[in-house]
Write an enzyme that holds these catalytic residues in place. Sequence first.
Site: not given
Length: 163
Positions: A50-52, A55
């Site tokens: 999710g963070c990838t 970003a």
Amino acid sequence: MNELITAASLQGKAAPGFRLADASGAPRALADFAGKWLVLYFYPKASTPGCTREARDFTCMLSDFAAAGAAVAGVSPDSPKAIGNFTLKQELGVTLLSDPDRAVARAYGAFGAKMMYGKAVTGIVRSTFLIGPDGTVRAVWSPVKVDGHAQAVLDELRRLSAG
């Protein structure tokens, strides 16, 4: 008496100041962004799915944010080395900042109880703050669903900066 800081309670108030290390270890402060819009987003952990996606979405739209007069910075508890590796591996263009003691996340109400895989845990609550050129928090998203989020932030930035 300590007032509970929630992400939503910051809307319309002065953004809490910060001074955090970037991926190179250089200090970056809220004051460095004075006079322009800042998209400040909090994410739990570099190199997770999710963070990838989040970003990458912000990176893909970075020129649109810049055209609207905004910088984009992400904050996580990861070390400068970890965010540096994340930036290189994913070819990210956004500024990433290290908040290892989670003090800035707490100041923004982006640290607390959340559900993860059906279990209650304490950690970073994925949150985004749109900070105006005057340092006021103009919009808050918390908790954030990644899909379509960067576009929603850009749309709100355009709406607020036009008016």
